[in-house]
Design a protein around this motif. Structure first.
Motif, PDB file in Angstrom:
ATOM      1  N   TRP A 101     115.823 -60.281  50.943  1.00 38.40           N
ATOM      2  CA  TRP A 101     116.863 -59.506  50.280  1.00 38.40           C
ATOM      3  C   TRP A 101     117.206 -60.163  48.945  1.00 38.40           C
ATOM      4  CZ3 TRP A 101     117.378 -62.664  54.425  1.00 38.40           C
ATOM      5  CH2 TRP A 101     118.202 -63.773  54.276  1.00 38.40           C
ATOM      6  N   GLY A 102     118.026 -59.499  48.169  1.00 40.97           N
ATOM      7  CA  GLY A 102     118.473 -60.079  46.898  1.00 40.97           C
ATOM      8  C   GLY A 102     117.548 -59.737  45.751  1.00 40.97           C
ATOM      9  N   ARG A 103     117.603 -60.549  44.703  1.00 41.01           N
ATOM     10  CA  ARG A 103     116.799 -60.314  43.494  1.00 41.01           C
ATOM     11  C   ARG A 103     115.380 -60.858  43.659  1.00 41.01           C
ATOM     12  NH1 ARG A 103     120.466 -63.261  39.438  1.00 41.01           N
ATOM     13  NH2 ARG A 103     121.353 -64.045  41.329  1.00 41.01           N
ATOM     14  N   GLY A 104     114.514 -60.429  42.769  1.00 35.89           N
ATOM     15  CA  GLY A 104     113.143 -60.937  42.777  1.00 35.89           C
ATOM     16  C   GLY A 104     112.232 -60.110  43.656  1.00 35.89           C
ATOM     17  N   PRO A 105     111.052 -60.653  43.954  1.00 38.94           N
ATOM     18  CA  PRO A 105     110.081 -59.923  44.789  1.00 38.94           C
ATOM     19  C   PRO A 105     110.671 -59.590  46.161  1.00 38.94           C
ATOM     20  CG  PRO A 105     109.105 -61.917  43.862  1.00 38.94           C
ATOM     21  CD  PRO A 105     110.566 -61.965  43.557  1.00 38.94           C
ATOM     22  N   VAL A 106     110.313 -58.438  46.689  1.00 40.42           N
ATOM     23  CA  VAL A 106     110.845 -58.022  47.991  1.00 40.42           C
ATOM     24  C   VAL A 106     109.976 -58.506  49.148  1.00 40.42           C
ATOM     25  CG1 VAL A 106     112.076 -56.016  47.102  1.00 40.42           C
ATOM     26  CG2 VAL A 106     109.693 -55.776  47.816  1.00 40.42           C
ATOM     27  N   THR A 107     108.838 -59.108  48.862  1.00 37.04           N
ATOM     28  CA  THR A 107     107.942 -59.596  49.902  1.00 37.04           C
ATOM     29  C   THR A 107     108.340 -61.006  50.325  1.00 37.04           C
ATOM     30  OG1 THR A 107     106.129 -58.300  48.986  1.00 37.04           O
ATOM     31  CG2 THR A 107     105.540 -60.055  50.513  1.00 37.04           C
ATOM     32  N   SER A 108     108.510 -61.190  51.627  1.00 41.00           N
ATOM     33  CA  SER A 108     108.809 -62.517  52.156  1.00 41.00           C
ATOM     34  C   SER A 108     107.584 -63.408  52.005  1.00 41.00           C
ATOM     35  CB  SER A 108     109.163 -62.433  53.637  1.00 41.00           C
ATOM     36  OG  SER A 108     110.336 -61.686  53.814  1.00 41.00           O
ATOM     37  N   SER A 109     107.810 -64.710  51.974  1.00 40.87           N
ATOM     38  CA  SER A 109     106.706 -65.658  51.914  1.00 40.87           C
ATOM     39  C   SER A 109     107.135 -66.969  52.560  1.00 40.87           C
ATOM     40  CB  SER A 109     106.258 -65.894  50.476  1.00 40.87           C
ATOM     41  OG  SER A 109     105.162 -66.792  50.454  1.00 40.87           O
ATOM     42  N   PHE A 110     106.670 -67.185  53.766  1.00 35.14           N
ATOM     43  CA  PHE A 110     106.918 -68.425  54.503  1.00 35.14           C
ATOM     44  C   PHE A 110     105.597 -69.152  54.662  1.00 35.14           C
ATOM     45  CE2 PHE A 110     110.502 -65.959  55.998  1.00 35.14           C
ATOM     46  CZ  PHE A 110     111.505 -66.899  56.164  1.00 35.14           C
ATOM     47  N   GLU A 111     105.631 -70.471  54.652  1.00 37.57           N
ATOM     48  CA  GLU A 111     104.523 -71.273  55.152  1.00 37.57           C
ATOM     49  C   GLU A 111     105.044 -71.880  56.437  1.00 37.57           C
ATOM     50  OE1 GLU A 111     102.651 -74.141  52.599  1.00 37.57           O
ATOM     51  OE2 GLU A 111     102.301 -72.643  51.039  1.00 37.57           O
ATOM     52  N   ALA A 112     104.378 -71.564  57.530  1.00 35.72           N
ATOM     53  CA  ALA A 112     104.893 -71.991  58.831  1.00 35.72           C
ATOM     54  C   ALA A 112     103.761 -72.159  59.825  1.00 35.72           C
ATOM     55  CB  ALA A 112     105.902 -70.964  59.350  1.00 35.72           C
ATOM     56  N   GLY A 113     104.087 -72.804  60.932  1.00 35.85           N
ATOM     57  CA  GLY A 113     103.183 -72.958  62.063  1.00 35.85           C
ATOM     58  C   GLY A 113     103.995 -72.827  63.330  1.00 35.85           C
ATOM     59  N   LEU A 114     103.330 -72.461  64.413  1.00 33.69           N
ATOM     60  CA  LEU A 114     104.005 -72.293  65.701  1.00 33.69           C
ATOM     61  C   LEU A 114     103.160 -72.943  66.795  1.00 33.69           C
ATOM     62  CD1 LEU A 114     106.405 -71.096  67.235  1.00 33.69           C
ATOM     63  CD2 LEU A 114     105.115 -68.967  67.418  1.00 33.69           C
ATOM     64  N   ARG A 115     103.694 -74.031  67.341  1.00 32.83           N
ATOM     65  CA  ARG A 115     102.989 -74.791  68.367  1.00 32.83           C
ATOM     66  C   ARG A 115     103.667 -74.581  69.716  1.00 32.83           C
ATOM     67  NH1 ARG A 115     102.130 -81.356  68.168  1.00 32.83           N
ATOM     68  NH2 ARG A 115     100.674 -81.504  69.914  1.00 32.83           N
ATOM     69  N   VAL A 116     102.857 -74.477  70.774  1.00 34.82           N
ATOM     70  CA  VAL A 116     103.367 -74.330  72.134  1.00 34.82           C
ATOM     71  C   VAL A 116     102.763 -75.433  72.986  1.00 34.82           C
ATOM     72  CG1 VAL A 116     103.445 -72.844  74.169  1.00 34.82           C
ATOM     73  CG2 VAL A 116     103.625 -71.833  71.901  1.00 34.82           C
ATOM     74  N   ARG A 117     103.648 -76.193  73.646  1.00 38.03           N
ATOM     75  CA  ARG A 117     103.206 -77.274  74.528  1.00 38.03           C
ATOM     76  C   ARG A 117     103.844 -77.128  75.890  1.00 38.03           C
ATOM     77  NH1 ARG A 117     104.933 -82.158  70.824  1.00 38.03           N
ATOM     78  NH2 ARG A 117     106.429 -80.586  70.232  1.00 38.03           N
ATOM     79  N   GLU A 118     103.060 -77.416  76.893  1.00 42.13           N
ATOM     80  CA  GLU A 118     103.563 -77.384  78.265  1.00 42.13           C
ATOM     81  C   GLU A 118     104.426 -78.614  78.522  1.00 42.13           C
ATOM     82  OE1 GLU A 118     101.724 -77.194  82.801  1.00 42.13           O
ATOM     83  OE2 GLU A 118     100.416 -76.881  81.078  1.00 42.13           O
TER      84      GLU A 118
END
Length: 135
Positions: A101-118
């Motif tokens: 939201w807000g000003r600027g480009p409307v496309t989100s941009s995250f650098e992320a990772g998702l790890r799952v451990r037992e």
């Protein structure tokens, strides 16, 4: 012992999406630790992650077994994914929604990772025993 990345570290996420299904039938414990690691964001955006189960890897439950609330900042965000009530679940998948939201480009941009451990069953039992003594 499950230790997998549903989203590889530093993946650029610009839209909502789903991870590949993870086979959890080999898990010896009903508890998993999911960690969302956000390494880069732009201002005025959010990401929300939910986890869904399936018996066959094709048809997914409508209600998530666990959800991380919206996140806005760089950091690591852990979440306990308790599968004890998800009888018959053999697969786990992450779903994410992004918003900008807000000003600027409307496309989100995250650098992320998702790890799952037992979480090992013994560790879970020890934690429950300790919690019971504190009541």
């Amino acid at each position: 012992m499950i230790d997998a990345f549903l989203v590889p570290a530093n993946t650029v996420i610009t839209a909502k999406g789903d991870s590949e299904p993870l086979d959890i039938s080999i898990a010896s414990s009903p508890a998993l630790l999911a960690t969302l690691s956000i390494s880069k964001v732009v201002e005025q955006e959010s990401i929300e992650v939910s986890f869904f189960t399936s018996a066959d890897g094709v048809t997914w439950e409508a209600k998530p077994v666990a959800s991380l609330p919206q996140k806005f900042y760089v950091g690591e965000y852990p979440l306990l994914v308790d599968l004890s009530q998800a009888s018959g679940a053999k697969f786990l998948r992450a779903h994410w929604e992004v918003n900008r939201w807000g000003r600027g480009p409307v496309t989100s941009s995250f650098e992320a990772g998702l790890r799952v451990r037992e979480i090992p069953a013994e560790l879970l039992q020890d934690a429950r025993a300790e919690a019971a003594t504190r009541r």
